[in-house]
Enzyme design. Sequence first.
Site, PDB file in Angstrom:
ATOM      1  N   CYS A  57       0.861  -1.172   0.000  1.00 22.10           N
ATOM      2  CA  CYS A  57       0.000   0.000   0.000  1.00 22.10           C
ATOM      3  C   CYS A  57       0.902   1.226   0.000  1.00 22.10           C
ATOM      4  O   CYS A  57       2.067   1.157   0.349  1.00 22.10           O
ATOM      5  CB  CYS A  57      -0.835   0.065   1.267  1.00 22.10           C
ATOM      6  N   ARG A 102       2.170   1.306  -7.984  1.00 21.04           N
ATOM      7  CA  ARG A 102       2.199   0.121  -7.131  1.00 21.04           C
ATOM      8  C   ARG A 102       0.924  -0.715  -7.262  1.00 21.04           C
ATOM      9  O   ARG A 102       0.873  -1.846  -6.807  1.00 21.04           O
ATOM     10  CB  ARG A 102       2.286   0.544  -5.667  1.00 21.04           C
ATOM     11  N   TRP A 136      -3.718  -1.645  -1.928  1.00 24.43           N
ATOM     12  CA  TRP A 136      -3.601  -2.488  -3.120  1.00 24.43           C
ATOM     13  C   TRP A 136      -4.407  -3.768  -2.956  1.00 24.43           C
ATOM     14  O   TRP A 136      -4.175  -4.514  -2.013  1.00 24.43           O
ATOM     15  CB  TRP A 136      -2.144  -2.854  -3.391  1.00 24.43           C
ATOM     16  N   ASN A 139       0.519   0.257   6.744  1.00 23.35           N
ATOM     17  CA  ASN A 139       0.967  -0.654   5.703  1.00 23.35           C
ATOM     18  C   ASN A 139       1.736  -1.753   6.422  1.00 23.35           C
ATOM     19  O   ASN A 139       2.632  -1.455   7.195  1.00 23.35           O
ATOM     20  CB  ASN A 139       1.876   0.158   4.756  1.00 23.35           C
ATOM     21  N   GLY A 140       1.373  -3.012   6.237  1.00 27.41           N
ATOM     22  CA  GLY A 140       2.052  -4.098   6.946  1.00 27.41           C
ATOM     23  C   GLY A 140       1.033  -5.104   7.455  1.00 27.41           C
ATOM     24  O   GLY A 140      -0.114  -5.130   6.993  1.00 27.41           O
ATOM     25  N   GLU A 153      12.293 -23.375 -16.103  1.00 26.24           N
ATOM     26  CA  GLU A 153      11.996 -21.982 -15.772  1.00 26.24           C
ATOM     27  C   GLU A 153      13.163 -21.068 -16.163  1.00 26.24           C
ATOM     28  O   GLU A 153      12.950 -19.973 -16.679  1.00 26.24           O
ATOM     29  CB  GLU A 153      11.669 -21.876 -14.269  1.00 26.24           C
ATOM     30  N   LYS A 192      12.726 -17.966 -18.803  1.00 28.70           N
ATOM     31  CA  LYS A 192      13.146 -16.577 -18.548  1.00 28.70           C
ATOM     32  C   LYS A 192      14.069 -16.112 -19.669  1.00 28.70           C
ATOM     33  O   LYS A 192      13.937 -15.004 -20.178  1.00 28.70           O
ATOM     34  CB  LYS A 192      13.913 -16.446 -17.223  1.00 28.70           C
ATOM     35  N   GLU A 247      12.128 -15.569 -23.003  1.00 35.49           N
ATOM     36  CA  GLU A 247      11.156 -14.472 -23.073  1.00 35.49           C
ATOM     37  C   GLU A 247      11.787 -13.093 -22.983  1.00 35.49           C
ATOM     38  O   GLU A 247      11.291 -12.163 -23.586  1.00 35.49           O
ATOM     39  CB  GLU A 247       9.995 -14.650 -22.085  1.00 35.49           C
ATOM     40  N   HIS A 264      19.275 -38.646 -25.779  1.00 35.87           N
ATOM     41  CA  HIS A 264      18.176 -39.164 -26.611  1.00 35.87           C
ATOM     42  C   HIS A 264      17.744 -38.136 -27.646  1.00 35.87           C
ATOM     43  O   HIS A 264      16.570 -38.081 -28.009  1.00 35.87           O
ATOM     44  CB  HIS A 264      17.005 -39.586 -25.718  1.00 35.87           C
ATOM     45  N   LYS A 276       1.523  -9.946 -19.726  1.00 38.34           N
ATOM     46  CA  LYS A 276       1.640 -10.358 -18.325  1.00 38.34           C
ATOM     47  C   LYS A 276       0.487 -11.285 -17.948  1.00 38.34           C
ATOM     48  O   LYS A 276       0.671 -12.279 -17.272  1.00 38.34           O
ATOM     49  CB  LYS A 276       1.627  -9.107 -17.437  1.00 38.34           C
TER      50      LYS A 276
HETATM   51  C1  G6P Z   1       1.782 -15.231 -19.170  1.00 35.98           C
HETATM   52  C2  G6P Z   1       2.957 -14.521 -18.491  1.00 35.98           C
HETATM   53  C3  G6P Z   1       3.796 -15.522 -17.705  1.00 35.98           C
HETATM   54  C4  G6P Z   1       2.921 -16.280 -16.725  1.00 35.98           C
HETATM   55  C5  G6P Z   1       1.723 -16.933 -17.415  1.00 35.98           C
HETATM   56  C6  G6P Z   1       0.731 -17.471 -16.414  1.00 35.98           C
HETATM   57  O1  G6P Z   1       2.277 -16.089 -20.143  1.00 35.98           O
HETATM   58  O2  G6P Z   1       3.751 -13.879 -19.457  1.00 35.98           O
HETATM   59  O3  G6P Z   1       4.819 -14.841 -16.983  1.00 35.98           O
HETATM   60  O4  G6P Z   1       3.691 -17.256 -16.090  1.00 35.98           O
HETATM   61  O5  G6P Z   1       1.022 -15.969 -18.206  1.00 35.98           O
HETATM   62  O6  G6P Z   1       0.199 -16.398 -15.702  1.00 35.98           O
HETATM   63  P1  G6P Z   1      -0.496 -16.540 -14.302  1.00 35.98           P
HETATM   64  O7  G6P Z   1      -0.949 -15.146 -13.966  1.00 35.98           O
HETATM   65  O8  G6P Z   1      -1.644 -17.485 -14.465  1.00 35.98           O
HETATM   66  O9  G6P Z   1       0.519 -17.060 -13.355  1.00 35.98           O
END
Ligand code: G6P
Length: 618
Positions: free
Chosen positions: A24, A49, A94, A120-121, A491, A495, A498, A514, A613
């Site tokens: 917040c 934020r 938030w 906030n906390g 993962e 990263k 992307e 394989h 996102k």
């Molecule tokens: C999109 C984002 C990823 C995320 C995925 C799932 O592809 O770019 O970063 O992992 O969606 O999103 P979620 O909000 O369900 O974790």
Amino acid sequence: MEARYRGTSRQGQFIAERTWFHLCGIVGFTGEREAQEIVLDCLKRLEYRGYDSAGIAMISDGALTLKKSVGEISALESQIERMPGLTGIAHTRWATHGKPTTANAHPFTDCKGEYALVHNGILTNYMELKEQLIKRGHKFTSETDSEVLVHMLEEVAGADLKSKVLAVLKLVEGSYAIAVVQKGHDEIVAARNESPLIVGVGHDENFIASDVTAILKHTNEVIYLLDREAVRITPKGVELFDLNGVAFERDPKKVSWNLEDAEKSGYAHFMLKEIFEQPRAIHESLLGRLEGQEDDAFFKEQFTSIKILGCGTSYHAGLVGKYIIEELSRIPTNAQISSEYRYSPVTEAKPLVVCISQSGETADTLAAAREAKKRGCKTIAITNVLGSAITREADFVIYTRAGPEIGVAATKTFVTQLIALYLLGLRLGTIKNTISSERRREIVSEMRALPRIVQSVLNDAGKIEDFAKKYKCAQSMFFIGRHMNYPTSLEGALKTKEISYIHGEGYPAGELKHGPLALLSKDTPVVAICAADHTYEKMLGNVREVTARESPVLAIGVEGNQDLEKYAEDVFLVPKVDPLFSPIPIIVALQLFAYYLAIARGCPIDKPRNIAKTVTVE
Ligand code: G6P
């Protein structure tokens, strides 16, 4: 910030969850200018934020006036008439659990309307405090933890606002940044413990705020408060003291950031800021959850199998979750991509279905959650966004407490999803009695150490940056690992692809021979995760297999594994942890690697091309 319990009354909803608003925004101003406009303007600087409601309290001609509303700050502004006065505090909250309401928005005031307070906390002992206050006749208007503070001000002894605030803080446990004003007084008393708070020093005016972004337009002279420190600001002065009331001095620092830098707390990108916020995010995700105080309200059922669903990074968290849950509870678990779930014609005997989604809005995961319900399964959502769509679909919710994540590439939400899965595994293991009390103690102490472990990886970011510069020209890279670090390799590869646009492919190390070996050459670096566990020797074999094809190897190992240098061209060592937690320091190293690769290649980082996102289409 608010903490409240989801009731146990709603059918099927027996997880008690503290809702969490640690990001917040708080601002306060006192000076010789009209405060209302300044305070609201400062508050708008914290909009990045994310928030769902806002409020302001003003000290005007001896009166205390208060206005709050749901929605944007501009909505609040349009609802309020001019509130005269030279002192004011304001707050953005938030997200909320369920519908955000005006009643739950800050500031709060006491029964007599003498004080106003923003917080906030999270206060971990607010339930007991609230019960006592209610018994003493106090009337609460919200479901928040924060409101107890303002009622406590009425109860404690003290000659002035400062001593009353200190007296109240002696009685509370948890994290806070607070700011308080009192009717008839042009002063603000503020304090912090584990929540950010700064003081802005001006000419005949002073500010407090959650971060410098809020006040930069007015002053760049900033005093950073540390934990368990407090301040009293008046138009003419800044008085610093600790929570025992002992005064101290600290010179303001001149901040040279522009506004955009300030939003990122000086980091070049949100992604980097979010990577560096991980020690804090882990700490907050664990707060109050390891002591077993919520045990009674958490679910108590036994499940014979578990299915974890998610997309992208959340799916990868689910894949790690399989190992975590099986290790801790011995319940057969598997992870599946949300969009594939509906196609499996076989219905297992009612698994517990865990839906992971940081946003809580991903269409495929929502659809999968609905499908699971249709199949008669109990569902748990793991999400970072309070009140998001998935929380309405699921029977139970475990919130990750990462705070808003702005960078498209998920980082701190991934790590806190893992924390949620460790907590879930612990819970399932406790119910099934598969964890000895000694092992539980070990796990709890390992978990408490995770923020420090992650911090130490972050302290070595410079080394990772050097590796990234070396490998920046690669067209393609493999990431290999075994056991629970096989998903970590997926993962790391995600990263990398992307944000740096290098083709990164995660692979189970045992599968290289394989197929993928055909692709290896001196131009195809391989990142090999060599955790200090039962897979180590086999990983060394895989590293040799790769170097024999002349591929350069960057080995991610664990402190103490000095022999890795004999086999791999480059080695990055993370601190030693119990093997169960090895994905955490390792993924932090891989996030940094992907980030610095992207920097070295001049990529846009926070908004990579073609990806969003939150994906709200199936
Ligand atoms: C999109 C984002 C990823 C995320 C995925 C799932 O592809 O770019 O970063 O992992 O969606 O999103 P979620 O909000 O369900 O974790």
